[in-house]
Structures are given as structure tokens and as C-alpha cells.
Design a protein around this motif. Structure first.
Motif, PDB file in Angstrom:
ATOM      1  N   PRO A 194      44.793  43.710  67.282  1.00  0.00           N
ATOM      2  CA  PRO A 194      45.009  44.185  68.646  1.00  0.00           C
ATOM      3  C   PRO A 194      44.392  45.562  68.867  1.00  0.00           C
ATOM      4  O   PRO A 194      44.356  46.384  67.953  1.00  0.00           O
ATOM      5  N   THR A 226      44.588  49.139  70.628  1.00  0.00           N
ATOM      6  CA  THR A 226      45.632  50.009  71.159  1.00  0.00           C
ATOM      7  C   THR A 226      45.337  50.363  72.611  1.00  0.00           C
ATOM      8  O   THR A 226      44.202  50.715  72.962  1.00  0.00           O
ATOM      9  N   TYR A 228      52.793  37.584  76.350  1.00  0.00           N
ATOM     10  CA  TYR A 228      53.245  38.764  75.601  1.00  0.00           C
ATOM     11  C   TYR A 228      54.158  38.365  74.445  1.00  0.00           C
ATOM     12  O   TYR A 228      54.960  37.435  74.559  1.00  0.00           O
ATOM     13  N   LYS A 276      55.857  43.020  69.001  1.00  0.00           N
ATOM     14  CA  LYS A 276      55.102  43.482  67.835  1.00  0.00           C
ATOM     15  C   LYS A 276      56.088  43.677  66.683  1.00  0.00           C
ATOM     16  O   LYS A 276      56.913  44.580  66.715  1.00  0.00           O
ATOM     17  N   ILE A 288      52.689  43.064  72.061  1.00  0.00           N
ATOM     18  CA  ILE A 288      51.304  42.591  72.002  1.00  0.00           C
ATOM     19  C   ILE A 288      51.025  41.797  73.278  1.00  0.00           C
ATOM     20  O   ILE A 288      51.796  40.913  73.645  1.00  0.00           O
ATOM     21  N   LYS A 314      47.749  46.123  72.036  1.00  0.00           N
ATOM     22  CA  LYS A 314      49.089  46.517  71.621  1.00  0.00           C
ATOM     23  C   LYS A 314      49.486  47.825  72.304  1.00  0.00           C
ATOM     24  O   LYS A 314      48.661  48.721  72.477  1.00  0.00           O
ATOM     25  N   LYS A 315      50.717  47.859  72.716  1.00  0.00           N
ATOM     26  CA  LYS A 315      51.315  49.079  73.255  1.00  0.00           C
ATOM     27  C   LYS A 315      52.559  49.344  72.434  1.00  0.00           C
ATOM     28  O   LYS A 315      53.426  48.483  72.295  1.00  0.00           O
ATOM     29  N   ARG A 316      52.645  50.500  71.833  1.00  0.00           N
ATOM     30  CA  ARG A 316      53.769  50.794  70.952  1.00  0.00           C
ATOM     31  C   ARG A 316      54.424  52.110  71.339  1.00  0.00           C
ATOM     32  O   ARG A 316      53.782  53.012  71.874  1.00  0.00           O
TER      33      ARG A 316
END
Length: 296
Positions: free
Chosen positions: A14, A16, A28, A31, A171, A190-192
Motif C-alpha cells: 500500500p 501511504t 476498505y 490494517k 487500507i 494506507k492511512k494510519r
């Protein structure tokens, strides 16, 4: 094992992104905070586990081999994550213990999120939504330690869910996308949430004889070092290290750390740090110093 089911050079990774792409063409997934893993099954009980560098890992995770061996879902290649679930969220540090030891641990789980081969046939050119549907059909019921992660269609709602429960992130998957190696695509993001920890400062790293950064310990492990010190802090830290000399608290050090000029402390102190994430080797990525003490 079938030589027909060739593995990719590296798994699809993925990209970022600070944003969550939205629209009917996106799905979606949570993650999972663990160790990225490819699994090749021959359909007869044979299991091969590979790292994200596509290196054999059966010896590192015998409990996962034992977990997957009874599966009779045909010859296939699964993409997923080995994780340690502590009852409320995945614990990445506990998985790392698994990576670096050979002690058996039946708390490790395998979570699948994509499939590259089905019944020995390469399906990487099929749309993700179809690959996922085939994968989900192989696991009609979720088992406690091996299952397919959910695919949902409301990204912002999932992001709110993971933040409320302090999971790592989400994700975003383009539903019509093929499986593409590495990050050579615009299909998977991906967003974390940032990692925020209170760490022990156990050493002070010098550069050209001057205070440069702080050596960090978290959950009894070396997790890297952080800079961002102002002149006043460097002066105080220089005095502190002279007053409290100590020994290295870690059983082993990386080659880079062995070559570094570090003054170990007999009296550790706390600092607050934020970072993008922990790397697979347990080191903080792009750490930033927030302040000293455990509150701020």
C-alpha cells in the motif's frame, strides 16, 4: 509444491496517503498490525510461509504452519498478515518476539486479505473484488486464529472505528484493480494513525563530541533514537550524562549502533515520542520528540 504457483518478487504494497479515497469503486479493510506474509498451500496439507521479502519463514512460525496445514481449500497462494491479538487489538511487539525467537506461541493468528492463485491458477489479473470473493468463499466461517479480514464500503466510518479502538489504520483498495507488485500502482493506499509512546531514554548519542540524539527503550527493546533537541536541552543533557554514566542495557546492538558514540545512562528518564509506525524490525520510523516526562 507446485512450481506453477510462482510467487511475486515482492508482495503488492500500500502507498501511504493522508487521505481516504472515496466512491463506489473503493473498498476498505482494517490494517492489521503484524508481519506481512505470503502463504503457499498445495491443497494436501503442505504449507510454505514467506516474508514480504519472499524469504522462507516456516522455521520462524511453526505455529502458523500447524494452523494452516489442516486447511483443504485447494492449491492457492494467500496474502495476509501474521498478528498477535491481545484481546482488544493486534500487538506488533509481540509478533516481533515471534520473528526473533523460535519459542512456540499459539496466540499468533493468520489474517488473509487477498489471494494470488486459486486451484493452482494465477488470478492476479482479476479485479480485486473477484479475488476477494473467491478468498472469502474458502473461509465461510471465521475461526479464532485464521480468517479473512472484512471488506467494507464506508472508509471514513472504518477510520473512525479504528481510531476509537486505537488500531493502526485502514487500507483502501480499488475494487477493479489487478494484483501489482510493490508500490507501482494507484490501487492500494494506507492511512494510519501516528504511533505515540512514552519511552525510556537510556543513552545519549554524540556527533563530533556534541549531544545529538536520545537512544530509546520501549517495552525492554531498543526502538531507535530521536533528535530534535534545542540548545538548552543539549546543554542539560550533556551535564546529565557526565553525572550518570552507565552501561548498555541491551543484550546486543546493530552494527550501526556499535559504531556510534553513545554515552549510556545509569539513570534513565522518560520522553514522549511520536512516529509514523514501527518497522518490521521494531524500530520507530521518522520519530519526533514531543517532550520529556510521561505527560504533556
Amino acid at each position: 509444491m507446485s512450481a506453477v504457483m510462482d510467487l511475486p518478487g515482492v508482495p503488492m504494497a500500500p502507498v501511504t496517503s493522508p487521505d481516504i479515497p472515496t466512491g463506489p469503486e473503493w473498498g476498505y479493510q482494517i490494517k492489521w498490525d503484524g508481519v506481512r506474509t505470503l502463504v503457499r498451500l498445495d491443497g494436501k496439507g503442505g504449507v510454505e510461509i514467506f516474508s514480504k521479502r519472499v524469504e522462507p519463514r516456516n522455521d520462524r512460525f511453526p505455529e502458523i504452519v500447524e494452523l494452516l496445514s489442516p486447511l483443504r481449500i485447494g492449491a492457492c497462494v494467500l496474502d495476509g498478515e501474521i498478528a498477535y491479538f491481545d484481546g482488544s487489538r493486534p500487538n506488533f511487539q509481540r509478533v516481533l518476539v515471534g520473528v526473533n525467537r523460535k519459542k512456540y506461541d499459539d496466540n499468533l493468528i493468520f489474517v488473509a486479505f487477498d489471494m494470488l492463485y486459486d486451484k493452482g491458477t494465477d488470478i492476479r489479473t482479476l479485479p480485486f473484488k473477484e479475488r476477494y470473493a473467491r478468498l472469502a468463499a474458502k473461509f465461510p466461517e471465521k475461526q479464532p486464529r485464521v480468517f479473512v479480514t472484512d471488506l467494507v464500503y464506508d472508509g471514513p466510518a472504518l477510520w473512525e472505528w479504528v481510531n476509537t479502538r486505537e488500531w493502526e489504520g485502514i487500507i483502501s483498495r480499488k475494487l477493479d484493480s489487478p494484483y501489482v507488485e510493490a508500490k507501482k500502482h494507484r490501487y492500494m493506499f494506507k492511512k494510519r494513525k501516528e504511533v505515540r509512546i512514552v519511552a525510556d531514554v537510556v543513552g545519549i548519542k554524540l556527533k563530533a563530541g556534541y549531544v545529538s540524539s536520545l537512544v530509546l527503550r520501549y517495552e525492554d527493546r531498543y526502538v531507535g533514537h530521536v533528535s530534535g533537541l534545542d540548545a538548552a536541552s543539549k546543554k542539560v543533557l550533556g551535564q546529565f550524562m557526565e553525572q550518570h554514566p552507565g552501561e548498555c542495557p541491551f543484550p546486543s546492538l546493530s552494527v550501526g549502533m556499535k559504531k556510534s558514540d553513545v554515552r549510556w545512562l545509569s539513570v534513565p528518564f522518560l520522553c514522549r515520542v511520536t512516529a509514523l509506525e514501527f518497522s518490521d524490525s521494531g524500530i520507530l520510523r521518522q520519530p519526533k520528540l514531543l517532550g520529556f516526562g510521561d505527560k504533556g
